[in-house]
Scaffold this active site. Structure first.
Site, PDB file in Angstrom:
ATOM      1  N   ASP A 224     -22.584-137.108 122.550  1.00 14.19           N
ATOM      2  CA  ASP A 224     -23.363-136.967 123.776  1.00 14.19           C
ATOM      3  C   ASP A 224     -24.466-138.020 123.881  1.00 14.19           C
ATOM      4  OD1 ASP A 224     -21.948-134.844 124.828  1.00 14.19           O
ATOM      5  OD2 ASP A 224     -23.165-133.333 123.811  1.00 14.19           O
ATOM      6  N   GLY A 225     -25.083-138.346 122.755  1.00 15.02           N
ATOM      7  CA  GLY A 225     -26.128-139.365 122.792  1.00 15.02           C
ATOM      8  C   GLY A 225     -25.603-140.706 123.259  1.00 15.02           C
TER       9      GLY A 225
ATOM     10  N   ASP B 127     -46.036-125.804 121.846  1.00 16.34           N
ATOM     11  CA  ASP B 127     -45.548-126.959 121.099  1.00 16.34           C
ATOM     12  C   ASP B 127     -45.054-128.038 122.040  1.00 16.34           C
ATOM     13  OD1 ASP B 127     -46.150-125.909 118.647  1.00 16.34           O
ATOM     14  OD2 ASP B 127     -44.102-125.350 118.123  1.00 16.34           O
TER      15      ASP B 127
ATOM     16  N   THR C  66     -27.985-127.235 129.091  1.00 11.87           N
ATOM     17  CA  THR C  66     -27.452-126.665 127.852  1.00 11.87           C
ATOM     18  C   THR C  66     -27.860-127.467 126.626  1.00 11.87           C
ATOM     19  OG1 THR C  66     -25.388-127.889 128.086  1.00 11.87           O
ATOM     20  CG2 THR C  66     -25.454-125.674 129.023  1.00 11.87           C
TER      21      THR C  66
ATOM     22  N   SER D 268     -31.840-124.709 123.904  1.00 14.05           N
ATOM     23  CA  SER D 268     -32.378-124.417 122.576  1.00 14.05           C
ATOM     24  C   SER D 268     -33.780-123.819 122.664  1.00 14.05           C
ATOM     25  CB  SER D 268     -32.410-125.693 121.734  1.00 14.05           C
ATOM     26  OG  SER D 268     -31.120-126.212 121.531  1.00 14.05           O
TER      27      SER D 268
END
Length: 253
Positions: free
Chosen positions: A43-44, A143, A154, A159
């Protein structure tokens, strides 16, 4: 007339080997002359390819030679031309990020998946959130926070417990990362036309970095995010395995 295919591959050995095999069988057109671009990797690398070819007419068809491959199709050599000819097209718009660092310098970048702000020191970040020039939250202690497109919902957004967005929806997800105050605040759904601004509070004590699809900018003081309709990324998927189906399936795994 034969389909003109350009092949691009990540640096991974398995991706390079796949490119060598495919070029041997199908040839390799120049990127600016190709009918379709085949990206080999994860994906990157797919995001990297989409960014690098956004000014070209050819759509991008990914084949997974990486890890997860959410944006990729299964790898296969024998029926590649038939798969390309039958592939379904998805068109998506990226986000445009403008970030100002603590010295007043501005930085611009596009993000297909998400723009995120993350704490860059030992203490939680403090962010002020404005949407369309209207103050929506005086102080978010967390954070980090991110704004995600449907295509990226997604990825990091999911996450961080953000919502999965249907690919055709005209909404963006604003999601908090480990919110401390307001306690467990997870974010909001915003119209695609929204302009989101984060102002970093206590910038010296609580440094923050911004990322647009992994392009990082450190010591930011403010970040503005808008959808960029002038840029259209064209992605090809095998029939029945398009982005919409993948987004739905992801919620049942």
């Amino acid at each position: 007339m034969p389909l003109k295919i350009a092949f691009a591959a990540s640096r991974a050995d398995v991706a390079q080997a796949a490119r060598t095999a495919l070029v041997h069988r199908f040839g390799d057109a120049a990127l600016d002359q190709a009918d379709v671009i085949v990206a080999l990797g994860g994906d990157g690398f797919m995001l990297q390819t989409l960014h690098g070819t956004q000014d070209l007419e050819a759509p991008v068809y990914g084949m997974n030679r990486g890890t997860i491959g959410f944006l990729m199709n299964e790898y296969g050599e024998d029926d590649l031309v038939e798969r390309l000819e039958a592939a379904e097209l998805a068109e998506i718009n990226p986000l445009r990020m403008t970030a100002w660092d603590v010295e007043g310098n501005s930085h611009a970048a596009l993000a297909i998946n998400e723009v995120s702000l993350l704490r860059a020191g030992p203490q939680a970040a403090k962010l002020r959130i404005t949407v369309d020039d209207r103050l929506r939250m005086d102080e978010l202690v967390c954070d980090g926070a991110l704004v995600s497109t449907p295509a990226g919902s997604t990825a990091y957004n999911y996450s961080a417990h953000g919502p999965v967005l249907p690919i055709g929806s005209d909404v963006l997800a604003l999601t908090a990362v480990a919110a401390f105050r307001p306690r467990r605040w997870r974010g909001a759904l915003l119209p695609k036309t929204a302009r989101v601004r984060f102002d970093v509070l206590e910038v010296d004590k609580r440094p923050v970095m911004a990322e647009a699809d992994s392009r990082s900018f450190r010591e930011v003081a403010a970040v503005e995010i808008v959808s960029e309709p002038a840029v259209v990324h064209r992605i090809l998927f095998d029939p029945g395995h398009g982005l919409e189906e993948r987004l739905i399936s992801e919620q049942f795994t």
